[in-house]
Scaffold this motif. Structure first.
Motif, PDB file in Angstrom:
ATOM      1  N   LYS A  14      40.800  25.615 -90.624  1.00  0.00           N
ATOM      2  CA  LYS A  14      42.167  25.182 -90.915  1.00  0.00           C
ATOM      3  C   LYS A  14      42.208  23.705 -91.303  1.00  0.00           C
ATOM      4  O   LYS A  14      42.930  23.293 -92.216  1.00  0.00           O
ATOM      5  CB  LYS A  14      43.048  25.408 -89.671  1.00  0.00           C
ATOM      6  N   LEU A  15      41.384  22.926 -90.596  1.00  0.00           N
ATOM      7  CA  LEU A  15      41.336  21.496 -90.863  1.00  0.00           C
ATOM      8  C   LEU A  15      40.755  21.232 -92.247  1.00  0.00           C
ATOM      9  O   LEU A  15      41.262  20.411 -93.014  1.00  0.00           O
ATOM     10  CB  LEU A  15      40.499  20.810 -89.779  1.00  0.00           C
TER      11      LEU A  15
ATOM     12  N   SER B 130      46.459  27.917-102.114  1.00  0.00           N
ATOM     13  CA  SER B 130      46.117  27.804-100.695  1.00  0.00           C
ATOM     14  C   SER B 130      45.079  28.857-100.270  1.00  0.00           C
ATOM     15  O   SER B 130      44.306  28.614 -99.352  1.00  0.00           O
ATOM     16  CB  SER B 130      47.369  27.913 -99.842  1.00  0.00           C
TER      17      SER B 130
ATOM     18  N   LYS C 168      45.759  16.125 -86.110  1.00  0.00           N
ATOM     19  CA  LYS C 168      44.749  17.095 -86.560  1.00  0.00           C
ATOM     20  C   LYS C 168      43.612  16.409 -87.330  1.00  0.00           C
ATOM     21  O   LYS C 168      42.488  16.897 -87.358  1.00  0.00           O
ATOM     22  CB  LYS C 168      45.394  18.199 -87.394  1.00  0.00           C
ATOM     23  N   TYR C 169      43.912  15.281 -87.972  1.00  0.00           N
ATOM     24  CA  TYR C 169      42.857  14.573 -88.705  1.00  0.00           C
ATOM     25  C   TYR C 169      42.024  13.668 -87.787  1.00  0.00           C
ATOM     26  O   TYR C 169      40.972  13.196 -88.168  1.00  0.00           O
ATOM     27  CB  TYR C 169      43.440  13.726 -89.838  1.00  0.00           C
TER      28      TYR C 169
ATOM     29  N   SER D 112      43.285  21.987 -94.817  1.00  0.00           N
ATOM     30  CA  SER D 112      44.325  20.962 -94.892  1.00  0.00           C
ATOM     31  C   SER D 112      43.830  19.729 -95.655  1.00  0.00           C
ATOM     32  O   SER D 112      44.524  19.179 -96.509  1.00  0.00           O
ATOM     33  CB  SER D 112      44.756  20.602 -93.472  1.00  0.00           C
TER      34      SER D 112
ATOM     35  N   ARG E 140      41.715  27.371-100.619  1.00  0.00           N
ATOM     36  CA  ARG E 140      41.414  26.308 -99.657  1.00  0.00           C
ATOM     37  C   ARG E 140      40.886  26.867 -98.343  1.00  0.00           C
ATOM     38  O   ARG E 140      40.272  26.157 -97.568  1.00  0.00           O
ATOM     39  CB  ARG E 140      42.669  25.460 -99.409  1.00  0.00           C
ATOM     40  N   GLU E 141      41.142  28.150 -98.088  1.00  0.00           N
ATOM     41  CA  GLU E 141      40.641  28.779 -96.861  1.00  0.00           C
ATOM     42  C   GLU E 141      39.161  29.109 -96.975  1.00  0.00           C
ATOM     43  O   GLU E 141      38.489  29.337 -95.975  1.00  0.00           O
ATOM     44  CB  GLU E 141      41.414  30.079 -96.572  1.00  0.00           C
TER      45      GLU E 141
ATOM     46  N   GLY F 140      43.731  20.402 -99.315  1.00  0.00           N
ATOM     47  CA  GLY F 140      45.046  20.285 -99.934  1.00  0.00           C
ATOM     48  C   GLY F 140      45.360  18.841-100.290  1.00  0.00           C
ATOM     49  O   GLY F 140      45.857  18.536-101.380  1.00  0.00           O
ATOM     50  N   LEU F 141      45.007  17.952 -99.369  1.00  0.00           N
ATOM     51  CA  LEU F 141      45.182  16.520 -99.620  1.00  0.00           C
ATOM     52  C   LEU F 141      44.345  16.089-100.824  1.00  0.00           C
ATOM     53  O   LEU F 141      44.806  15.332-101.691  1.00  0.00           O
ATOM     54  CB  LEU F 141      44.760  15.744 -98.360  1.00  0.00           C
TER      55      LEU F 141
END
Lengths: 205, 396
Positions: free
Chosen positions: B222-223, B289, B75-76, B226, B292-293, B229-230
């Motif tokens: 979504k990416l 979370s 995904k990355y 994610s 993050r969206e 979050g990292l």
């Protein structure tokens, strides 16, 4: 081998700054910078005493390049402009220096000064010994242990000029030289020994 | 067609700022570094901080991109190309900040004529050159129409350790200097690497959202979530390392505690507390979370992180210059008479001048301009090749 060094007897230093001016004159050091300065450790302003009355002390410490055996400035120089010559003097090659100033950050003694702008001199011309190189804008400079004088066998100008004979200069590798005898006798100290730089300049306190 | 106009305007403004920066640099060269706020007490300033920042911004993006390729985090992989473009332009900017900081830029070739291999600065020069080459090779490999997965894996396998090394060596320029309390620490390299990852990731998130807005490159929410979050995780590690470092510095008392007080309540305290704010707030936002969206919140948090890490570069650099090891009245000679009337300084003093700020803006503009041009070329063609672009009219 010959290894030049100096012992400064702080008990003899009277803080007159003759060495400061002698150094500036000899080496053509421009305005707003010095290779050799005299400080009162712990004092708020120059000539101020430290402590509380009546237990006051006043001590002057001349500080210039310590010509370290283990010079941190030389280790970090990316182009090898700072080097130790065959007499143990830490010198700068002004044609090689790129002015990155990492050596200024590396020196624990703030001994190095930089030519930030076109040097201003009062009077408006080069002074001092004519063999002393004129430094361009953008290079670092510092005490050379009067390389031009000491190469001729003379004492550095600060040693010759000191009116109270606080400074002793000579060959550290010759066990019979005046400086070696003084070091054995008086057990002088280094500035910031905890930095592990092993200076060739010693202080009697 | 609307996008064309915006793109051209953006490029023109950046080109103008770059030109002003170059002009100012020529002015600086003609008179010497005396036009900056640097002096004998604080011999490094904004340029060096920006150098650290941009090496970090560069390494951070590349670490994420190459790790994705090595560990097969598919995904990355999608953001690998914009990340590598970012890393390339940031390392160009970092090099720019070194060049403008040199007093004798005309003698810069001495780095190659008489390199002195003991110096961490010379390690940095060569590792940055290597890193730049790897970035360009990576770019070329990735922007090919037919991608060779094997060669991509090999180059990312080389790129990842070099990216970590490039920032470690930058840290060692400071971390190996015994003269400076606060720099001389084995934690410096890990601290720099973590700061690189959080600031680089944050900048990547900002850039991705801008590219998305400009319709140059499409990124899924979504990416972004994610990656955010990292980012939150890395911020926490960064904060932890800073805390460890400062506790060790201050706990024994003495000169370390004195230095810590400069940072907590003294001259550099606004930079330190500014950084604390700029790391705590994004962490508190991104740890949930739901937040993050929301792209707006992610971008705002990322911007704070980049600013926070910039503050960190400044306090890390400047604090250790404040107190002299051989302290005593009247202090050290200032050397640069343009910035103050006095000859003597009892403590380190520094404030960037307009010249420094204009040159810094010029270098950043150059990097942004380079990014826009490269992104527009490489990302567009890539979309065409894989048939993602909806209409061919978006191409410039």
């Amino acid at each position: 081998m010959t290894k030049y060094g100096m012992v400064i007897n702080l008990n003899r230093c009277i803080g007159c700054k003759t060495c400061v001016v002698a150094c500036k004159m000899q080496n053509n050091v421009p305005m707003d910078m010095l290779w050799n300065r005299v400080i009162n450790a712990g004092a708020r302003s120059y000539d101020d005493a430290v402590g509380s009355y009546p237990n006051l002390i006043k001590q002057y410490t001349p500080v210039a390049c310590q010509h370290c055996e283990n010079p941190p400035c030389q280790a970090v120089c990316p182009v090898g402009a700072t080097h130790t010559d065959e007499f143990g003097r830490v010198l700068i090659d002004y044609d090689v220096c790129i002015g990155c100033r990492i050596c200024m950050a590396a020196c624990p003694y703030n001994a190095r000064v930089f030519n930030w702008s076109e040097p201003v001199r009062v009077p408006d011309f080069d002074y001092g010994q004519k063999e002393v190189a004129v430094r361009p804008v953008g290079v670092v400079e510092k005490c050379t242990l009067c390389a031009e004088r000491t190469s001729e066998g003379k004492d550095p100008m600060c040693v010759s000029a000191c009116p109270s004979r606080a400074r002793t200069y000579g060959d550290l590798d010759d066990p019979e030289s005046a400086i070696s005898l003084l070091i054995r006798d008086a057990k002088p100290e280094h500035l910031l020994p905890e930095k592990g730089t092993s200076p060739k300049i010693y202080y009697i306190t | 067609m609307k996008k064309n106009v915006g793109f051209i305007i953006a490029c023109s403004v950046l080109a103008l700022l770059t030109a002003i920066g170059i002009g100012t640099w020529i002015y600086q060269i003609s008179g010497g570094l005396g036009v900056t706020g640097m002096n004998n007490s604080v011999s490094w300033g904004l340029y060096t901080s920006m150098f650290m920042l941009f090496v970090g911004l560069s390494a951070g993006g590349l670490i994420v991109a190459s790790a994705a390729s090595i560990f097969g985090i598919s995904k990355y992989k999608k953001v690998a190309l914009p990340a590598v473009i970012l890393s390339t332009v940031c390392i160009v900017a970092a090099t720019g900040f070194v060049l403008v900081d040199l007093g004798g830029v005309a003698r810069v070739f001495n780095l190659f004529v008489s390199p002195q291999w003991n110096s961490p600065l010379i390690w940095d020069v060569f590792v940055i050159l290597l890193y730049l080459i790897i970035n360009i090779v990576y770019l070329v490999l990735m922007s090919r129409s037919e991608k060779n997965e094997r060669s991509l894996k090999v180059i990312s396998g080389i790129a990842l350790p070099i990216a970590i090394l490039v920032h470690s060596i930058t840290a060692w320029i400071f971390g190996l200097e015994i003269a400076k309390e606060g720099w001389y620490s084995s934690l410096m390299a890990p601290l720099f690497v973590v700061s690189a990852i959080d600031s680089g990731l944050a900048l990547l998130l900002i850039v991705l959202s801008v590219l998305n807005k400009l319709k140059i490159f499409e990124v899924e929410k979504k990416l972004m979530a994610s990656l955010a979050g990292l980012l939150a995780t890395v911020i926490a590690i960064d904060a932890f390392l800073i805390f460890c470092e400062l506790l060790t510095l201050g706990y024994p008392g003495g000169s370390g505690a004195e230095l810590l007080s400069v940072m907590l309540t003294g001259q550099t305290s606004f930079l330190f507390w500014g950084e604390v704010f700029c790391l705590v707030v994004p962490f508190l936002i991104l740890v949930f979370s739901v937040n993050r969206e929301r792209t707006g919140l992610v971008v705002a948090s990322s911007a704070l992180v980049v600013v926070g890490v910039f503050f960190k570069r400044l306090w890390l650099l400047l604090t250790s210059f404040v107190i002299f090891n051989t302290a005593g009245a009247p202090g050290v000679t200032i050397g640069n008479s343009n910035i103050a009337e006095q000859t003597w300084l009892m403590q380190g003093m520094y404030m960037p001048t307009i010249v420094e700020i204009v040159i810094a803006i010029g270098i950043i503009s150059l990097a942004a301009l380079l990014y826009l041009i490269l992104a527009n070329r490489l990302l567009q063609t890539r979309e065409h090749d894989i048939g993602l672009a909806a209409t061919p009219s978006v191409a410039v």
